[in-house]
Structures are given as structure tokens and as C-alpha cells.
Design a protein around this motif. Structure first.
Motif, PDB file in Angstrom:
ATOM      1  N   PRO A  20       0.827  -1.220   0.000  1.00 10.17           N
ATOM      2  CA  PRO A  20       0.000   0.000   0.000  1.00 10.17           C
ATOM      3  C   PRO A  20       0.859   1.268   0.000  1.00 10.17           C
ATOM      4  CG  PRO A  20      -0.848  -1.579   1.583  1.00 10.17           C
ATOM      5  CD  PRO A  20       0.461  -2.123   1.100  1.00 10.17           C
ATOM      6  N   THR A  21       0.538   2.175  -0.892  1.00  9.59           N
ATOM      7  CA  THR A  21       1.202   3.479  -0.942  1.00  9.59           C
ATOM      8  C   THR A  21       0.590   4.385   0.127  1.00  9.59           C
ATOM      9  OG1 THR A  21      -0.376   4.308  -2.572  1.00  9.59           O
ATOM     10  CG2 THR A  21       1.585   3.165  -3.411  1.00  9.59           C
ATOM     11  N   PRO A  22       1.153   5.579   0.362  1.00  8.50           N
ATOM     12  CA  PRO A  22       0.526   6.489   1.333  1.00  8.50           C
ATOM     13  C   PRO A  22      -0.936   6.795   1.029  1.00  8.50           C
ATOM     14  CG  PRO A  22       2.751   7.217   0.842  1.00  8.50           C
ATOM     15  CD  PRO A  22       2.473   6.059  -0.071  1.00  8.50           C
TER      16      PRO A  22
ATOM     17  N   PRO B   1       4.500   3.311   4.890  1.00 10.40           N
ATOM     18  CA  PRO B   1       3.758   4.587   4.938  1.00 10.40           C
ATOM     19  C   PRO B   1       3.150   4.816   6.318  1.00 10.40           C
ATOM     20  CG  PRO B   1       3.172   3.326   2.978  1.00 10.40           C
ATOM     21  CD  PRO B   1       3.983   2.417   3.835  1.00 10.40           C
ATOM     22  N   PRO B   2       2.996   6.067   6.746  1.00  9.44           N
ATOM     23  CA  PRO B   2       2.444   6.339   8.079  1.00  9.44           C
ATOM     24  C   PRO B   2       0.980   5.943   8.171  1.00  9.44           C
ATOM     25  CG  PRO B   2       2.662   8.364   6.825  1.00  9.44           C
ATOM     26  CD  PRO B   2       3.321   7.301   6.012  1.00  9.44           C
ATOM     27  N   ALA B   3       0.594   5.520   9.364  1.00 13.30           N
ATOM     28  CA  ALA B   3      -0.796   5.138   9.618  1.00 13.30           C
ATOM     29  C   ALA B   3      -1.204   5.735  10.962  1.00 13.30           C
ATOM     30  CB  ALA B   3      -0.944   3.621   9.622  1.00 13.30           C
ATOM     31  N   HIS B   4      -1.616   6.978  10.940  1.00 11.95           N
ATOM     32  CA  HIS B   4      -1.981   7.686  12.167  1.00 11.95           C
ATOM     33  C   HIS B   4      -3.497   7.667  12.329  1.00 11.95           C
ATOM     34  CE1 HIS B   4       2.126   9.069  12.653  1.00 11.95           C
ATOM     35  NE2 HIS B   4       2.111   9.569  11.428  1.00 11.95           N
TER      36      HIS B   4
ATOM     37  N   ASP C  30       0.223   4.940  15.750  1.00  7.90           N
ATOM     38  CA  ASP C  30       0.991   5.178  14.528  1.00  7.90           C
ATOM     39  C   ASP C  30       1.272   3.896  13.747  1.00  7.90           C
ATOM     40  OD1 ASP C  30       2.690   4.007  16.296  1.00  7.90           O
ATOM     41  OD2 ASP C  30       4.271   5.535  16.163  1.00  7.90           O
ATOM     42  N   MET C  31       0.649   2.788  14.097  1.00  5.53           N
ATOM     43  CA  MET C  31       0.797   1.534  13.364  1.00  5.53           C
ATOM     44  C   MET C  31      -0.582   0.951  13.078  1.00  5.53           C
ATOM     45  SD  MET C  31       4.100  -0.597  14.794  1.00  5.53           S
ATOM     46  CE  MET C  31       3.234  -1.082  16.251  1.00  5.53           C
TER      47      MET C  31
END
Length: 582
Positions: free
Chosen positions: A325-327, A420-423, A432-433
């Protein structure tokens, strides 16, 4: 009393004498052999209680080198003719001695080698024939490579199998041979085509492939096809536009799928014929020879097309349709997960097994799991619209889901710090994960949310119902994948594991391409969420990088964080339910 039979060989040459057959009897008088005819192998017995004439069954049968006459056969013959029983050891000695009388000693054969090699050189000039001897002039080994056989390697496949066989009897030593597979048409590095000629025993069938190509074009690909778009979608599992897009890409990538002209000026199999035959095998799970009736394409050509097509699909479309998965993808998945009641959810995780019918016997124990049949495991992550974001295939069926998770690369980017970040926020706490929904067998990690096996309170029962409902995404993805491509629903008939990997990967890529082509972009749940591209600064210090990697790895497997996240989701879902009712 016991008797020993002797063979007296009478020839014109001086020097021949008595040669014992070493056959002991138990109830016959002493007999001597008067004559032994080398040309026929007959033994004449004239001495004894009464002069009698016998014809031995041993020597005549040993004259024919193509027939195997074992000592047990001799024992039966002697018992039938003379009514006596003799031991196996004595018959074996008699057979060896008789063969020596008929053919001579093995040492004499080495003396004939120079003549034999000289005749080979005359008959097959420019051959490579070498006989090596020791300093004492003793034979060591012989190497023969005849010129016609050397030339024949030019038309064979570039795989040479070298093997040796130990010689028994008096010769000892080892016979070494090199062999390869014949190829009718091969291409060398200069793109020059060599014609290998006819294959012995090959049956040529006039399939009329040109008429089959015309019929296929009129049925599905003409301006006014015989079958409409709905029938095309059912038989090819995708729309006509998507199929033609795949055909063009594969033809440009691999020249094997281009239509060519043979030596007689006839058109060969078209691109549509080869790829349609492959789709029949993928979609319906047909054996390779079943496509011959409509496509007019042979079994070996269909198998070759299948292997090349799958490899080309992986090389051409794998980077896009098997991507992580991209951002933007992560942002969209987080938005969808929040709408479904699970903020931070990136998909659901599970495994499926593919039965391997032609698993090598030596590997059967390694690949046979609880089903009793050899299988290969596929680990996958799917989202709400059945797009498969992660696929790890190849682990033997004796492993469980935990082993497969430990060996896969699902969390490799996250542990390396390049994901990619997952906030997201749950009950006022920031995370954040992202996480995946899974069943109870998976470990209790901070990136995996499991159901509650035996919930008691209403809050936990509601959470278990919602979790199991959303977790069915990956189960539905497996069901749709096997329904679209029956080849992975039934047992695999291919031998090589690399081919199975390409077939499974191809089915997943085509599945994602169909999802993209048929996705309902107007559905409200698919609102796109743009996310900024993350800027990742790599630490130069290797020690610091390693410490950060260990910290992230420990954070992924934090059991306490797992329970804290699950409890927060239980409270979040219950509040969401109460707000909906109010």
C-alpha cells in the motif's frame, strides 16, 4: 552317487582341453562329454551305464545375447531333462564357463579395441576418439564422441544430463554418458534458426489451426461477435477491453506469443489462440489436452504457453498489482476502516492451502498437512473490496498460520521503518501503526486484532460479531479467487514449484486487475483520501539503525499493546452502537 560333468571342446586348433561345467548330480553314473559343438553349443554324452545322446539347454540359449537366461532357468531345465537338482552356485559357475568358451575371455576384448577404434574413425571421420593407457601400457579408459552425435547436440535443448553406470562382470569400471532432449526448432544467441528434423515416433495431426483462429475471432473478437459481453465476461472472467489490454502487453513483452509463419508458409498459432487456451486452463481448471478440441492447439504447446504467460504476467503487471500500500492507499484504507467501526484497520489476514497432486514423493511428508495430501500455503491480506494487498506463497502445508507469518515479509517494511504512516485516534489515544484482523490462531501482536473466543459481556459480544464480520473480507477474497480461477480450487497437476508460484501469482494479479476494472467508483465507502508523501530520513550510523530496528520489531510483537488496542476498540464500537441507537 555324485557325478561331475565335463565339457571337452574339440577344435582344430591345438591347445584346447577339458573345461569343467561344475555340475554335480545325485543319482547318475559317471558320464563324460565326447563332443561339444561350438557353433551350436550342443553337448553329446556317450559314456555311462547306457550310451545316450543328450542336447544341453544351456549353451544354445547363451548364444543369443538378447535373451536373458538366468541360473534359475538352467536349474529348471536340468530338473526337467535329467530329473536332478543342482545348486545355484554350481549353475552360475557353469554359465560363466560356458560364456567364456563361446565368447572368449574378457581380456581378449581389450586387444581388439585398436581395430574397433580404427573402424570408427574410418566410418565417422572428424570424431573425437581417445584411448588412455598407463605408463605400463595398461588400459585406463576410453572416450568416444562420434561426429554425428556431436552435431546433434546443436539441435537439442541447452540442458545436458551426465550420468554413469557401474559395469559388472569382468569389466568393472564405470560407463559415463551425456544426453539431452531433442528440440525440433531452437534458436542460438545469433537468432539463427536451426531445424532439428522430425522426431521419431511423432504423429503429425492436421488440426487446421487457421480455421480455428478464424472461428475464435468471429465468436469473441470481431466487430459483431457471436457471443455478447456477458458471455465473454463469464468465460474469460473479465471484460473484453481488459483482456485485449493484457494480450497486447504480453505480446509486446514475449515474442513467443506473436503469430509466425512456418517453413511451408502457413500461419502458426495466433496470440488469441495461445492466450485463450491459457485462460481456459486458469478459469475452468481444464487439463492441457482439453483445449485441443476448440483451440486446435497441442498439449505441449498449451503447457508452454501457460508457463510463459504466467511469467510474463508477473514481470509486466506484478509491480503495480502486487504492490504494498502506498501512502494514498493507506489513507483510503484507514478512512474505510473508520467508517466500518475499526479505525486503523488495513485489511484482514488469513491463509489458504492449494493441493499439490504431483508433489514429488520425496517431498510428500514435508508438504502433507492435516488433510493428508501435499499442499502449499498462501498467506494473503485483503480489504473490503477483495483487493489482495499481500500474498506470500510457497510454504509447505505442514506449517500452520503462525509459521507462515513468521517467515513472510508482511511486516518487513514496518520493521525497517519505510512503511507509509498510519496515524489514527481511538478513545482519545493516538496510534501510529495499522493493524490487521485475524482469527484466534495468530499471535497476540500489536499489529493484529483477534476476536474474543468466548465473550460474556454485551460489549465483547458486539465486538466479536463486528470483528468476525469484517474479518470475512479475506475469506470472501479466497472464495472469489478460487471461483474465478478453478485451477487453484482443484489439485495442481504441475511438477515444478516455481511454476505453481507463477500460476498462483498470476491468478492474484488478474484478480486485482478485475477488481480495479469493475470497481464501483461511485460507492460512498470508496471516497479517496489523499495523503502527503512521507519523507523518510535514513540514519547513517549502523548501530543506531540496528537499535531502531530492534525497537520497532519489539513494538510490533508487544502483547500488552495488543490487549490495550483490543479493549479500546471494544469501547469504541460500543459507544458507536449507542450513538447510532440514540
Amino acid at each position: 552317487m555324485g557325478v561331475r560333468l565335463y565339457v571337452e571342446v574339440k577344435k582344430r586348433e591345438i591347445g584346447f582341453g577339458m573345461y569343467p561345467l561344475c555340475i554335480d548330480t545325485i543319482d547318475k553314473d559317471v558320464v563324460d562329454i565326447e563332443n561339444f559343438d561350438v557353433s551350436t553349443g550342443s553337448i553329446v554324452c556317450v559314456e555311462g551305464a547306457e550310451q545316450d545322446t543328450l542336447s544341453s539347454q544351456l549353451a544354445p540359449k547363451l548364444h543369443n545375447h538378447k535373451r536373458i537366461h538366468t541360473p534359475n532357468d538352467v536349474i529348471e531345465d536340468i530338473r526337467a531333462l535329467y530329473g536332478i537338482d543342482i545348486s545355484y552356485k554350481k549353475v552360475w559357475r557353469a554359465k560363466e564357463r560356458t560364456l567364456e568358451i563361446i565368447r572368449g575371455k574378457s581380456a581378449n576384448g581389450y586387444r581388439q579395441l585398436p581395430k574397433y577404434l580404427y573402424m570408427l574413425e574410418l566410418v565417422y571421420p572428424n570424431s573425437y576418439i581417445r584411448m588412455h593407457k598407463s605408463e605400463e601400457n595398461k588400459f585406463m579408459y576410453l572416450f568416444i564422441s562420434l561426429r554425428p552425435l556431436m552435431r546433434g547436440f546443436d539441435y537439442c535443448r541447452p540442458i545436458v544430463v551426465v550420468d554413469g553406470a557401474h559395469l559388472g562382470g569382468s569389466y568393472k569400471g564405470t560407463f559415463v554418458s551425456a544426453s539431452t532432449l531433442d528440440g525440433a526448432v531452437l534458436q542460438n544467441h545469433t537468432n539463427e534458426v536451426f531445424i532439428g528434423g522430425s522426431i521419431p515416433g511423432h504423429v503429425v495431426i492436421n488440426r487446421d489451426r487457421e480455421a480455428a483462429d478464424d472461428n475464435l475471432f468471429r465468436d469473441y473478437f470481431s466487430a459483431t461477435p457471436r457471443f455478447n459481453d456477458a458471455i465473454f465476461r463469464r468465460r474469460y472472467r473479465m471484460s473484453r477491453n481488459l483482456f485485449l489490454r493484457i494480450v497486447d502487453a504480453i505480446k509486446d513483452h514475449d515474442t513467443y506469443f506473436e503469430q509466425r509463419i512456418d517453413a511451408l508458409g502457413r500461419f502458426g498459432l495466433s496470440t488469441l489462440q495461445k492466450i485463450t487456451a491459457v485462460f481456459r486452463m486458469l478459469a475452468y481448471g481444464l487439463p492441457a489436452d482439453a483445449t485441443d478440441e476448440y483451440m486446435k492447439i497441442g498439449e505441449s504447446t498449451t503447457i508452454e504457453s501457460m508457463k510463459r504467460f504466467c511469467r510474463a504476467i508477473v514481470e509486466v503487471f506484478g509491480e503495480r498489482y502486487l504492490r504494498s500500500p502506498t501512502p494514498n492507499d493507506v489513507a483510503r484504507l484507514l478512512h474505510i476502516g473508520e467508517q466500518r467501526g475499526f479505525p486503523g484497520m488495513l485489511g484482514s489476514l488469513d491463509c489458504m492451502h492449494w493441493k499439490w497432486k504431483n508433489c514429488p514423493t520425496a517431498w510428500a511428508g514435508q508438504y502433507a498437512g492435516r488433510s493428508g495430501s501435499p499442499t502449499i500455503i498462501l498467506e494473503a491480506v485483503a480489504d473490503y473490496d477483495l483487493w489482495i494487498w499481500h500474498a506470500y506463497f510457497g510454504l509447505p502445508g505442514t506449517n500452520n498460520d503462525i509459521n507462515d507469518l513468521e517467515s513472510s515479509h508482511l511486516f518487513s517494511n514496518l520493521a525497517s521503518g519505510i512503511a507509509p504512516p498510519a496515524h489514527y485516534v481511538i478513545q482519545g489515544k493516538e496510534y501510529d501503526m495499522g493493524y490487521y484482523l485475524a482469527d484466534g490462531i495468530y499471535p497476540k501482536w500489536s499489529t493484529i486484532v483477534q476476536t474474543i473466543r468466548d465473550p460474556h459481556s454485551q460489549q465483547k459480544k458486539y465486538f466479536a460479531m463486528k470483528q468476525e464480520s469484517c474479518r470475512k473480507d479475506v475469506e470472501r477474497a479466497f472464495g472469489v479467487l478460487q471461483s474465478r480461477f478453478a485451477i487453484i480450487a482443484g489439485p495442481s497437476r504441475f511438477w515444478r514449484k516455481e511454476v505453481l508460484h507463477d500460476i498462483m501469482t498470476t491468478c492474484i494479479i488478474l484478480h486485482n486487475m478485475i477488481i480495479e476494472d469493475e470497481r464501483d467508483l461511485n460507492a460512498p465507502i470508496q471516497d479517496a483520501i489523499e495523503a502527503p508523501t512521507p519523507t523518510i530520513e535514513m540514519v547513517v550510523d549502523e548501530n543506531l539503525r540496528f537499535e531502531q530496528f530492534l525497537a520497532r520489531h519489539k513494538k510490533i510483537k508487544d502483547k500488552n499493546a495488543h490487549f490495550e488496542l483490543r479493549n479500546a476498540l471494544i469501547e469504541h464500537l460500543w459507544e458507536q452502537r449507542n450513538n447510532f441507537e440514540n
